[in-house]
Design a protein around this motif. Structure first.
Motif, PDB file in Angstrom:
ATOM      1  N   UNK A 261       0.830  -1.206   0.000  1.00  0.00           N
ATOM      2  CA  UNK A 261       0.000   0.000   0.000  1.00  0.00           C
ATOM      3  C   UNK A 261       0.865   1.257   0.000  1.00  0.00           C
ATOM      4  N   UNK A 262       1.965   1.218   0.748  1.00  0.00           N
ATOM      5  CA  UNK A 262       2.870   2.365   0.793  1.00  0.00           C
ATOM      6  C   UNK A 262       3.459   2.646  -0.578  1.00  0.00           C
ATOM      7  N   UNK A 263       3.872   1.586  -1.267  1.00  0.00           N
ATOM      8  CA  UNK A 263       4.440   1.750  -2.605  1.00  0.00           C
ATOM      9  C   UNK A 263       3.412   2.316  -3.576  1.00  0.00           C
ATOM     10  N   UNK A 264       2.188   1.806  -3.523  1.00  0.00           N
ATOM     11  CA  UNK A 264       1.143   2.280  -4.430  1.00  0.00           C
ATOM     12  C   UNK A 264       0.792   3.740  -4.155  1.00  0.00           C
ATOM     13  N   UNK A 265       0.627   4.084  -2.886  1.00  0.00           N
ATOM     14  CA  UNK A 265       0.301   5.466  -2.548  1.00  0.00           C
ATOM     15  C   UNK A 265       1.448   6.406  -2.920  1.00  0.00           C
ATOM     16  N   UNK A 266       2.677   5.950  -2.710  1.00  0.00           N
ATOM     17  CA  UNK A 266       3.836   6.777  -3.063  1.00  0.00           C
ATOM     18  C   UNK A 266       3.889   7.001  -4.566  1.00  0.00           C
ATOM     19  N   UNK A 267       3.653   5.951  -5.326  1.00  0.00           N
ATOM     20  CA  UNK A 267       3.661   6.080  -6.791  1.00  0.00           C
ATOM     21  C   UNK A 267       2.553   7.027  -7.249  1.00  0.00           C
ATOM     22  N   UNK A 268       1.357   6.875  -6.674  1.00  0.00           N
ATOM     23  CA  UNK A 268       0.254   7.759  -7.047  1.00  0.00           C
ATOM     24  C   UNK A 268       0.522   9.207  -6.671  1.00  0.00           C
ATOM     25  N   UNK A 269       1.113   9.425  -5.495  1.00  0.00           N
ATOM     26  CA  UNK A 269       1.425  10.782  -5.057  1.00  0.00           C
ATOM     27  C   UNK A 269       2.478  11.417  -5.954  1.00  0.00           C
ATOM     28  N   UNK A 270       3.463  10.624  -6.326  1.00  0.00           N
ATOM     29  CA  UNK A 270       4.497  11.121  -7.239  1.00  0.00           C
ATOM     30  C   UNK A 270       3.877  11.510  -8.585  1.00  0.00           C
ATOM     31  N   UNK A 271       2.983  10.661  -9.076  1.00  0.00           N
ATOM     32  CA  UNK A 271       2.409  10.845 -10.406  1.00  0.00           C
ATOM     33  C   UNK A 271       1.409  11.993 -10.454  1.00  0.00           C
ATOM     34  N   UNK A 272       0.578  12.112  -9.401  1.00  0.00           N
ATOM     35  CA  UNK A 272      -0.541  13.058  -9.463  1.00  0.00           C
ATOM     36  C   UNK A 272      -0.381  14.283  -8.573  1.00  0.00           C
ATOM     37  N   UNK A 273       0.641  14.299  -7.742  1.00  0.00           N
ATOM     38  CA  UNK A 273       0.849  15.468  -6.882  1.00  0.00           C
ATOM     39  C   UNK A 273       2.229  16.092  -7.120  1.00  0.00           C
ATOM     40  N   UNK A 274       3.281  15.311  -6.919  1.00  0.00           N
ATOM     41  CA  UNK A 274       4.633  15.860  -7.022  1.00  0.00           C
ATOM     42  C   UNK A 274       4.955  16.349  -8.433  1.00  0.00           C
ATOM     43  N   UNK A 275       4.796  15.478  -9.417  1.00  0.00           N
ATOM     44  CA  UNK A 275       5.186  15.823 -10.783  1.00  0.00           C
ATOM     45  C   UNK A 275       4.397  16.987 -11.364  1.00  0.00           C
ATOM     46  N   UNK A 276       3.060  17.022 -11.226  1.00  0.00           N
ATOM     47  CA  UNK A 276       2.321  18.156 -11.790  1.00  0.00           C
ATOM     48  C   UNK A 276       2.738  19.501 -11.194  1.00  0.00           C
ATOM     49  N   UNK A 277       2.955  19.536  -9.884  1.00  0.00           N
ATOM     50  CA  UNK A 277       3.321  20.808  -9.252  1.00  0.00           C
ATOM     51  C   UNK A 277       4.699  21.258  -9.718  1.00  0.00           C
ATOM     52  N   UNK A 278       5.630  20.317  -9.829  1.00  0.00           N
ATOM     53  CA  UNK A 278       6.982  20.672 -10.241  1.00  0.00           C
ATOM     54  C   UNK A 278       7.062  20.983 -11.728  1.00  0.00           C
ATOM     55  N   UNK A 279       6.331  20.210 -12.539  1.00  0.00           N
ATOM     56  CA  UNK A 279       6.528  20.292 -13.984  1.00  0.00           C
ATOM     57  C   UNK A 279       5.683  21.316 -14.695  1.00  0.00           C
ATOM     58  N   UNK A 280       4.588  21.758 -14.089  1.00  0.00           N
ATOM     59  CA  UNK A 280       3.674  22.645 -14.797  1.00  0.00           C
ATOM     60  C   UNK A 280       3.717  24.078 -14.289  1.00  0.00           C
ATOM     61  N   UNK A 281       4.679  24.365 -13.453  1.00  0.00           N
ATOM     62  CA  UNK A 281       4.830  25.748 -12.988  1.00  0.00           C
ATOM     63  C   UNK A 281       3.671  26.230 -12.161  1.00  0.00           C
ATOM     64  N   UNK A 282       3.059  25.356 -11.350  1.00  0.00           N
ATOM     65  CA  UNK A 282       1.915  25.745 -10.539  1.00  0.00           C
ATOM     66  C   UNK A 282       2.316  26.635  -9.361  1.00  0.00           C
ATOM     67  N   UNK A 283       3.609  26.653  -9.039  1.00  0.00           N
ATOM     68  CA  UNK A 283       4.106  27.559  -7.992  1.00  0.00           C
ATOM     69  C   UNK A 283       5.217  28.391  -8.637  1.00  0.00           C
ATOM     70  N   UNK A 284       4.835  29.419  -9.401  1.00  0.00           N
ATOM     71  CA  UNK A 284       5.816  30.119 -10.239  1.00  0.00           C
ATOM     72  C   UNK A 284       6.696  31.125  -9.516  1.00  0.00           C
ATOM     73  N   UNK A 285       6.242  31.647  -8.378  1.00  0.00           N
ATOM     74  CA  UNK A 285       7.013  32.726  -7.757  1.00  0.00           C
ATOM     75  C   UNK A 285       6.889  32.659  -6.236  1.00  0.00           C
ATOM     76  N   UNK A 286       7.551  33.607  -5.576  1.00  0.00           N
ATOM     77  CA  UNK A 286       7.571  33.619  -4.128  1.00  0.00           C
ATOM     78  C   UNK A 286       6.211  33.827  -3.506  1.00  0.00           C
ATOM     79  N   UNK A 287       5.392  34.668  -4.122  1.00  0.00           N
ATOM     80  CA  UNK A 287       4.065  34.907  -3.574  1.00  0.00           C
ATOM     81  C   UNK A 287       3.218  33.647  -3.626  1.00  0.00           C
ATOM     82  N   UNK A 288       3.311  32.931  -4.726  1.00  0.00           N
ATOM     83  CA  UNK A 288       2.564  31.682  -4.845  1.00  0.00           C
ATOM     84  C   UNK A 288       3.087  30.637  -3.858  1.00  0.00           C
ATOM     85  N   UNK A 289       4.408  30.599  -3.661  1.00  0.00           N
ATOM     86  CA  UNK A 289       4.989  29.645  -2.715  1.00  0.00           C
ATOM     87  C   UNK A 289       4.506  29.928  -1.298  1.00  0.00           C
TER      88      UNK A 289
END
Length: 639
Positions: free
Chosen positions: A322-350
């Motif tokens: 379960x830990x592996x599955x949740x980690x993979x899902x979190x990486x795929x749907x939370x970590x990568x989109x935020x890092x790769x799509x510029x969802x936190x572009x500047x200091x104010x957004x951060x």
């Protein structure tokens, strides 16, 4: 680097699933610290070199983008699950730890608990593993500052990296010295403090500065990779929960991690980097952050649901999967989109993301605190809670009538704690001003021992008020009433305890109470083993020496053996099984299975008193009783 991350997180995962499999698996956290120190230093050095400056705003935006989304999701989900799955007795602590974790001060919260004697045995919260992330975040607050100063000096003075090496080297030495000294001193908080862990991050930073000047030759790198993995493996196998840590012991996994990183991408199929670079290792390394976040809440919540102290084989496999599955899902749907799509572009957004995450987790924690406030208490009913009705085993075993309610009982401590009359572990001189009962009574009773002796003070205070006694509290945390040098449980001699007990005896000889009442934990151990001698016998001998000194002064001693041991946290069990309290039963044989040196000491003292040639001498011996003693209305000790 991903392969080494995989090693670190798998060590921690397996250790938490079952410490018996990898008794030193906790060193995976130290490997993570070295990796973080290396990567952050490399990043800052590269930015200072290429751009001539270090942008703090850009640095922290990257940190927020990388860390906060996944951690906020895990904290919020864990807090919601805790509300449903954890007993009410654990919700208050869990709520505060949720907030501490979201604010990245969980390590400081746990450090405070570690030195709080009453909180030392608090059941683990599902978010306490955030302590290591808190250490890293505190590291990130100060680490860019020397690089900013160096970049400025380099622009104007063409400074080399020498000043950076000096700063990091000084930090390494000071932090390592602090870690060693506090660990050897047995300071419980040493495990969590940033001051005792900074040297591990600095080790990675110094390596980054060294490798910036050029890689090592191929042949040394091949050897370093395997030597580094061997060092980490040695720590995993040789260390266990009794290892004094961090201190010097942490040097082995830290140097191992440094060696593996220094080996870099060594050529050859037989190199350590080739093994760490396999697809499975890279995959686990990629999800290592989320895997670390998810695995511990799943373990704690599963144990809460099953009521067990340790995961079974099937449960461990399911939690790991379960830990592996949740980690993979979190990486795929939370970590990568935020890092790769510029969802936190500047200091104010951060800043907005950071505040939103803290507020979201705080809201979940607040719900937990409100549910605790709304939990019902039970009014005392003499017809139900005393006499035959209270011990009628044929009556329905329901928690609805339980008095006090588990939550109330968890907060109900002897008055000596609030009054500052339970001496701390550092205290060496007793204070006779802690008096209960009747201040100007004709008869005086002194209570000595550790917290298990202090447990009896409320009952004795009732007797004192009823029978006109003056009750003097002389108890000290984790300090059994013995002249034997004991250990604080961390292999550190408890010198303060023996000094305290000897001072208590002198105080008793001056005070001349009519009775000394004592009880101590049966789990107290001598500081050193004596070949061919049982530890319980050594403890008993020390107890007998103190009792006899008191008894020879004509003072009676009453001893109560240690409190029966429950299978688990009894209040948590009762709160979780209110529909059938019998699930928390434990037989008398099991509850009293732990040998109590006080019983051995009683037999020894009684034998000494019986062999006395004078009836007067016998009467003046320490009349110790292994179970209980009270005073009759005439003041005569009776069992």
């Amino acid at each position: 680097m991903q392969g080494l991350r995989a090693v670190a997180v798998l060590l921690v995962l397996v250790y938490h699933l079952d410490p018996r499999l990898l008794p030193g698996g906790y060193v995976g956290v130290d490997v993570f610290f070295v990796i973080s120190g290396f990567l952050i230093t490399s990043l800052l050095l590269r930015e200072a070199t290429e751009h001539g400056r270090v942008g703090l705003r850009r640095f922290y935006v990257r940190r927020v983008r990388r860390l906060l989304p996944a951690s906020t999701v895990v904290l919020a989900a864990t807090g919601a699950a805790a509300l449903v799955l954890l007993p009410v007795t654990r919700l208050t602590d869990t709520a505060w730890q949720l907030v501490a974790s979201a604010a990245y001060v969980e390590n400081l919260y746990l450090a405070d608990q570690a030195v709080d004697y009453l909180a030392a045995e608090t059941p683990p919260s599902p978010v306490q593993h955030f302590w290591s992330l808190s250490v890293e975040e505190q590291f990130y607050v100060v680490w860019p500052l020397p690089f900013m100063a160096w970049a400025l000096a380099r622009r104007h003075l063409h400074a080399s990296t020498g000043p950076l090496v000096a700063i990091l080297g000084a930090l390494f030495v000071l932090s390592l010295a602090t870690s060693v000294l506090l660990a050897l001193d047995g300071t419980a908080a040493a495990y969590f403090l940033p001051t005792t862990r900074a040297w591990e991050l600095a080790a990675g930073g110094l390596l980054a500065l060294a490798l910036a000047r050029g890689s090592l030759p191929v042949r040394p790198r091949l050897a370093l990779g395997w030597l580094g993995l061997a060092a980490i493996a040695a720590a995993v196998v040789l260390y266990d929960e009794d290892t004094v840590f961090p201190g010097w012991a942490a040097a082995l996994p830290v140097l191992g991690a440094v060696a593996v990183i220094a080996a870099e991408d060594s050529p050859g199929l037989r190199s350590a980097s080739a093994v760490l670079g396999t697809a499975p290792a890279r995959f686990v390394g990629d999800i290592s952050y989320s895997l670390y976040l998810w695995h511990w809440p799943l373990i704690v919540l599963t144990l809460a649901v099953t009521g067990r102290e340790r995961l079974g084989v099937l449960e461990a496999v399911l939690v790991a999967a379960s830990s592996l599955l949740l980690a993979w899902g979190t990486k795929l749907w939370v970590e990568d989109p935020v890092r790769g799509r510029g969802l936190v572009p500047n200091g104010r957004a951060a800043l907005a993301v950071a505040l939103a995450g803290l507020l979201a987790v705080s809201a979940v924690a607040a719900v937990g605190l409100v549910s605790v406030e709304r939990s019902g208490s039970v009014s005392f009913d003499p017809d139900v809670h005393t006499g035959p009705a209270a011990i009628d085993r044929s009556a329905p075993s329901s928690g609805e009538l339980m008095y006090p309610a588990p939550l109330d009982a968890a907060q109900d401590l002897p008055a000596v704690y609030d009054d500052g009359c339970q001496a701390s572990q550092e205290a060496t001189a007793p204070d006779t001003s802690c008096v209960y009962g009747v201040e100007d009574a004709e008869r005086t009773v002194a209570v000595v021992g550790d917290s298990h002796g202090a447990q009896w003070i409320p009952a004795l205070e009732e007797l004192a008020l009823e029978r006109d006694w003056r009750l003097v509290a002389l108890t000290k945390s984790a300090c059994a009433f013995t002249d034997t040098l004991t250990s604080r449980g961390d292999a550190v001699p408890y010198e303060e305890c023996r000094t305290w007990n000897r001072a208590v005896v002198e105080e008793l000889l001056d005070l001349r109470p009519d009775l000394v009442f004592t009880s101590s934990s049966a789990m107290a151990d001598p500081a050193e083993e004596v070949p061919g001698r049982d530890s319980g016998a050594l403890m008993a001998e020390g107890m007998g020496r103190l009792w006899n000194r008191v008894g020879e002064a004509g003072i009676d001693v009453v001893v109560i053996r240690d409190t029966p041991r429950t299978r688990e946290d009894v209040l948590e069990c009762l709160a979780a099984n209110a529909d059938d309290l019998s699930r928390c039963d434990r037989s008398e044989d099991e509850a009293l299975r732990l040998p109590d040196p006080q019983e051995t000491a009683v037999r020894t003292v009684d034998a000494d008193a019986s062999s006395s040639t004078s009836a007067t001498d016998s009467a003046r011996g320490a009349r110790a009783r292994p179970w209980s003693g009270t005073w009759s209305s005439t003041g005569t000790p009776t069992t």
